[in-house]
Motif scaffolding. Sequence first.
Motif, short mmCIF file in Angstrom:
data_model
loop_
_atom_site.label_atom_id
_atom_site.label_comp_id
_atom_site.label_asym_id
_atom_site.label_seq_id
_atom_site.Cartn_x
_atom_site.Cartn_y
_atom_site.Cartn_z
N UNK A 1 49.86 -14.97 42.81
CA UNK A 1 49.94 -16.39 42.45
C UNK A 1 51.07 -16.64 41.46
N UNK A 2 51.21 -15.79 40.43
CA UNK A 2 52.28 -16.00 39.44
C UNK A 2 53.18 -14.77 39.22
N UNK A 3 52.99 -13.73 40.02
CA UNK A 3 53.76 -12.48 39.93
C UNK A 3 53.26 -11.56 38.81
N UNK A 4 52.10 -11.82 38.26
CA UNK A 4 51.55 -10.94 37.24
C UNK A 4 50.95 -9.69 37.88
N UNK A 5 50.02 -9.87 38.82
CA UNK A 5 49.43 -8.71 39.51
C UNK A 5 50.54 -7.82 40.07
N UNK B 1 54.99 -1.75 38.45
CA UNK B 1 55.24 -0.90 37.29
C UNK B 1 54.48 0.43 37.46
N UNK B 2 53.21 0.33 37.78
CA UNK B 2 52.40 1.54 37.95
C UNK B 2 52.91 2.37 39.14
N UNK B 3 53.28 1.72 40.23
CA UNK B 3 53.81 2.41 41.40
C UNK B 3 55.08 3.18 41.05
N UNK C 1 47.51 -0.30 33.82
CA UNK C 1 48.85 0.33 33.87
C UNK C 1 48.99 1.48 32.87
N UNK C 2 47.92 1.75 32.11
CA UNK C 2 47.95 2.86 31.16
C UNK C 2 48.59 2.55 29.83
N UNK C 3 48.66 1.26 29.47
CA UNK C 3 49.26 0.84 28.19
C UNK C 3 48.14 0.65 27.17
N UNK C 4 47.67 1.75 26.59
CA UNK C 4 46.54 1.69 25.66
C UNK C 4 46.87 0.91 24.39
N UNK C 5 48.13 0.84 24.02
CA UNK C 5 48.52 0.09 22.82
C UNK C 5 48.24 -1.40 22.95
N UNK C 6 48.24 -1.93 24.18
CA UNK C 6 48.01 -3.36 24.40
C UNK C 6 46.61 -3.66 24.95
N UNK C 7 45.76 -2.65 25.05
CA UNK C 7 44.46 -2.82 25.68
C UNK C 7 43.57 -3.84 24.99
N UNK D 1 56.02 4.25 38.16
CA UNK D 1 55.71 5.36 37.24
C UNK D 1 54.98 6.50 37.97
N UNK D 2 53.92 6.17 38.68
CA UNK D 2 53.05 7.20 39.24
C UNK D 2 53.50 7.75 40.59
N UNK D 3 54.11 6.92 41.41
CA UNK D 3 54.50 7.36 42.75
C UNK D 3 55.98 7.77 42.79
N UNK D 4 56.83 6.93 42.22
CA UNK D 4 58.26 7.22 42.27
C UNK D 4 58.74 8.10 41.13
N UNK D 5 57.90 8.27 40.10
CA UNK D 5 58.25 9.15 38.99
C UNK D 5 59.25 8.58 38.01
N UNK D 6 59.36 7.26 37.96
CA UNK D 6 60.29 6.63 37.02
C UNK D 6 59.76 6.80 35.60
N UNK D 7 60.67 6.86 34.64
CA UNK D 7 60.24 6.89 33.25
C UNK D 7 60.04 5.46 32.74
N UNK D 8 59.47 5.37 31.56
CA UNK D 8 59.15 4.08 30.95
C UNK D 8 60.37 3.16 30.86
N UNK D 9 61.49 3.71 30.44
CA UNK D 9 62.70 2.90 30.26
C UNK D 9 63.21 2.32 31.58
#
Length: 161
Positions: free
Chosen positions: A100-104, A110-112, A142-148, A114-122
């Motif tokens: 609906x707004x491109x959030x999901x 982002x998760x794809x 997405x594994x961002x515990x700092x913002x949970x 990181x986890x599938x393509x192996x990209x780093x955070x940057x």
Amino acid sequence: MGDPIDIPNWYRLDDQLTTSGQPSGEQLAAIAALGVRDVINLALHDHPRALPDEAATVAALGMRYIHIPVVFDAPTTADFERFCAAMADRGTRPVHVHCIVNARVSAFLYRYRREVLGWDEAQARPALDAIWRPGGVWARFIGDTARAELPHQMMATPPQT
């Protein structure tokens, strides 16, 4: 033909991948004109801004429609696995992914990345941050515990790349 930047939160990630909020029927035609062959929708069909019978509209434009309904307040690992399967199934065909707004979508990609393509955070984070900074369940997704424990923060105007 240029990108249909009038679509809410339009974002081009590369030559094969575009994302956005909910496109209209006319905007889906513009997406098809770009050469997109697959449309993945992560939104629920019963949302007030959802396009009525989007599957038929997409099919009439010669594109394949994949619907992965993700409840906004409860994204699951199973949802993510279905998304990964859809991304793998498309091969090298250009794809447009929307909700609906491109959030999901931005969180899933982002998760794809990181986890599938192996990209780093940057590498992976800028496209997510251009749309929003997820809090709560999405930060955990997405594994961002700092913002949970923080609320979501939507960006005012994503870049039109």
